[in-house]
Motif scaffolding. Structure first.
Motif, mmCIF file in Angstrom:
data_model
loop_
_atom_site.group_PDB
_atom_site.id
_atom_site.type_symbol
_atom_site.label_atom_id
_atom_site.label_comp_id
_atom_site.label_asym_id
_atom_site.label_seq_id
_atom_site.Cartn_x
_atom_site.Cartn_y
_atom_site.Cartn_z
ATOM 1 N N ASN A 1 -36.907 57.585 -21.271
ATOM 2 C CA ASN A 1 -35.650 57.186 -20.732
ATOM 3 C C ASN A 1 -34.661 57.611 -21.521
ATOM 4 O O ASN A 1 -33.466 58.004 -20.916
ATOM 5 C CB ASN A 1 -35.760 55.694 -20.206
ATOM 6 C CG ASN A 1 -36.600 55.561 -19.090
ATOM 7 O OD1 ASN A 1 -37.021 56.390 -18.249
ATOM 8 N ND2 ASN A 1 -37.361 54.268 -19.099
ATOM 9 N N THR A 2 -34.805 57.528 -22.730
ATOM 10 C CA THR A 2 -33.566 57.572 -23.682
ATOM 11 C C THR A 2 -33.395 59.284 -23.774
ATOM 12 O O THR A 2 -32.227 59.619 -23.874
ATOM 13 C CB THR A 2 -34.159 57.253 -25.321
ATOM 14 O OG1 THR A 2 -34.362 55.938 -25.349
ATOM 15 C CG2 THR A 2 -32.926 57.410 -26.026
ATOM 16 N N ALA A 3 -34.332 59.985 -23.530
ATOM 17 C CA ALA A 3 -34.253 61.422 -23.487
ATOM 18 C C ALA A 3 -33.386 61.739 -22.326
ATOM 19 O O ALA A 3 -32.531 62.714 -22.223
ATOM 20 C CB ALA A 3 -35.509 62.368 -23.793
ATOM 21 N N LEU A 4 -33.570 61.167 -21.196
ATOM 22 C CA LEU A 4 -33.134 61.528 -19.974
ATOM 23 C C LEU A 4 -31.702 60.871 -19.777
ATOM 24 O O LEU A 4 -30.912 61.456 -18.868
ATOM 25 C CB LEU A 4 -34.273 60.821 -18.958
ATOM 26 C CG LEU A 4 -35.513 61.565 -18.813
ATOM 27 C CD1 LEU A 4 -36.162 60.820 -17.662
ATOM 28 C CD2 LEU A 4 -35.403 63.164 -18.820
ATOM 29 N N SER A 5 -31.479 60.070 -20.496
ATOM 30 C CA SER A 5 -30.003 59.461 -20.261
ATOM 31 C C SER A 5 -29.031 60.059 -20.844
ATOM 32 O O SER A 5 -28.178 59.637 -21.984
ATOM 33 C CB SER A 5 -29.967 57.805 -20.443
ATOM 34 O OG SER A 5 -30.486 57.936 -22.051
ATOM 35 N N ARG A 6 -28.769 61.422 -20.617
ATOM 36 C CA ARG A 6 -27.622 62.082 -21.365
ATOM 37 C C ARG A 6 -26.498 62.620 -20.238
ATOM 38 O O ARG A 6 -25.644 63.353 -20.643
ATOM 39 C CB ARG A 6 -28.455 63.363 -21.941
ATOM 40 C CG ARG A 6 -29.280 63.136 -23.052
ATOM 41 C CD ARG A 6 -29.330 64.268 -23.907
ATOM 42 N NE ARG A 6 -30.263 64.091 -25.096
ATOM 43 C CZ ARG A 6 -31.417 64.363 -25.016
ATOM 44 N NH1 ARG A 6 -32.168 64.686 -23.957
ATOM 45 N NH2 ARG A 6 -32.176 64.021 -26.250
ATOM 46 N N GLY A 7 -26.538 62.091 -19.040
ATOM 47 C CA GLY A 7 -25.444 62.495 -18.326
ATOM 48 C C GLY A 7 -25.524 64.086 -17.783
ATOM 49 O O GLY A 7 -24.520 64.414 -17.465
ATOM 50 N N THR A 8 -26.882 64.677 -17.963
ATOM 51 C CA THR A 8 -26.852 66.045 -17.386
ATOM 52 C C THR A 8 -27.348 66.145 -15.982
ATOM 53 O O THR A 8 -27.619 67.243 -15.600
ATOM 54 C CB THR A 8 -27.745 66.712 -18.157
ATOM 55 O OG1 THR A 8 -29.231 66.245 -18.261
ATOM 56 C CG2 THR A 8 -27.316 66.607 -19.801
ATOM 57 N N GLY A 9 -27.655 65.140 -15.381
ATOM 58 C CA GLY A 9 -28.044 65.211 -14.010
ATOM 59 C C GLY A 9 -29.479 64.375 -13.772
ATOM 60 O O GLY A 9 -30.007 63.990 -14.717
ATOM 61 N N SER A 10 -29.860 64.613 -12.373
ATOM 62 C CA SER A 10 -31.314 63.925 -12.177
ATOM 63 C C SER A 10 -32.203 64.909 -11.436
ATOM 64 O O SER A 10 -33.377 64.503 -11.426
ATOM 65 C CB SER A 10 -30.926 62.761 -11.304
ATOM 66 O OG SER A 10 -30.151 63.342 -9.912
ATOM 67 N N GLY A 11 -31.864 66.183 -11.351
ATOM 68 C CA GLY A 11 -32.980 67.175 -10.950
ATOM 69 C C GLY A 11 -33.812 67.629 -12.031
ATOM 70 O O GLY A 11 -33.684 67.103 -13.143
ATOM 71 N N THR A 12 -34.925 68.303 -11.343
ATOM 72 C CA THR A 12 -35.815 68.961 -12.529
ATOM 73 C C THR A 12 -35.050 69.902 -13.567
ATOM 74 O O THR A 12 -35.631 69.798 -14.695
ATOM 75 C CB THR A 12 -36.908 69.681 -11.888
ATOM 76 O OG1 THR A 12 -36.170 70.819 -10.831
ATOM 77 C CG2 THR A 12 -37.756 68.801 -10.838
ATOM 78 N N GLY A 13 -34.272 70.540 -13.031
ATOM 79 C CA GLY A 13 -33.347 71.395 -14.217
ATOM 80 C C GLY A 13 -32.647 70.626 -15.137
ATOM 81 O O GLY A 13 -32.855 71.001 -16.267
ATOM 82 N N SER A 14 -32.156 69.540 -14.712
ATOM 83 C CA SER A 14 -31.520 68.633 -15.660
ATOM 84 C C SER A 14 -32.468 67.893 -16.602
ATOM 85 O O SER A 14 -31.992 67.804 -17.800
ATOM 86 C CB SER A 14 -30.681 67.718 -15.055
ATOM 87 O OG SER A 14 -29.695 68.192 -14.126
ATOM 88 N N THR A 15 -33.677 67.654 -15.943
ATOM 89 C CA THR A 15 -34.605 67.078 -16.867
ATOM 90 C C THR A 15 -34.999 67.940 -18.032
ATOM 91 O O THR A 15 -35.373 67.680 -19.063
ATOM 92 C CB THR A 15 -35.822 66.415 -16.144
ATOM 93 O OG1 THR A 15 -35.532 65.616 -15.159
ATOM 94 C CG2 THR A 15 -36.818 66.119 -17.009
#
Length: 237
Positions: free
Chosen positions: A156-170
């Motif tokens: 969750n820490t890696a994902l919480s960067r404000g880059t979006g929620s789609g697979t590309g943002s992941t």
């Protein structure tokens, strides 16, 4: 009220700190995230040393956008010049049909459903484990693969960067943890010759969503801004 200046150095420092976090959950994380107790050891490395931050020199993030179909032939470079290759959506399943443009190599596949041969990084449900996800997970683990890790879970820490929620943002979020340099391909919107702007996957015969470009304009502006700040290298030609 005085003038407000855009603090480029502050943004760079913030992203530098964000890139020090772990990309994938480990068995040690069970102590602080109870939901991980529902997942098998086979998808949780023992500790962070399996995938330490910045372990790869240069990574390619292969999006699913139209530019991969009509842009330059990046395939040979994708397959040979990068430490790791990330793909999302159906890009892993369709890559062999467009080998010259997108290459044939996949190291990490970020999608709702994994593809054989690569390490699947699923978009797991917010509730953790459910029957549908467990079925997909069992199928992925049953596939024959030479890879040590068939499935990994993004922190969750890696994902919480404000880059979006789609697979590309992941893909961006994980790569920022794992890679020192990042080149992103296959993003962007296009015009069909009218006043409309559209988004389409490189493997789609027609735009997936008519008049859809406006829906992804925010993410495209983000991509360009991150390129200007040096967070990643946005290759759109």
């Amino acid at each position: 009220m005085g003038c407000i200046l855009y603090d480029v150095a502050g943004v760079a420092k913030w992203y530098k700190n964000k890139r020090k976090v772990s990309a994938f959950n480990t068995r040690q994380d069970r102590a602080t995230e109870a939901a991980l107790n529902n997942f098998p050891d086979s998808i949780l490395p023992p500790d962070g040393q399996s995938f330490p931050p910045q372990m790869f020199h240069r990574c390619a993030i292969m999006g699913s956008g139209h530019s991969l179909k009509c842009g330059s032939d990046w395939g040979p470079q994708i397959d040979t010049k990068y430490s790791a290759v990330f793909r999302s959506n159906e890009g892993d399943n369709k890559r062999k049909l467009f080998a010259c443009q997108v290459g044939t190599r996949t190291d990490f596949h970020i999608s709702w459903v994994g593809a054989p041969g690569s390490t699947w990084v699923p978009k797991r449900p917010a509730t953790g484990m459910n029957e549908g996800f467990k079925k997909q997970l069992d199928q992925a683990l049953a596939q024959r693969s030479a890879r040590k890790w068939k499935v990994l879970l993004a922190t969750n820490t890696a994902l919480s960067r404000g880059t979006g929620s789609g697979t590309g943002s992941t893909s961006y979020a994980i790569a920022m943890s794992l890679c020192r340099h990042i080149d992103i391909f296959g993003y962007g919107i296009f015009s069909d010759g009218t006043n409309d702007i559209r988004y389409t996957h490189f493997y789609d015969a027609r735009p997936q969503w008519p008049q859809s470009g406006h829906q992804v304009m925010e993410s495209e502006m983000r991509n360009s801004m991150m390129d200007a700040l040096g967070v990643w290298n946005y290759i759109w030609w």
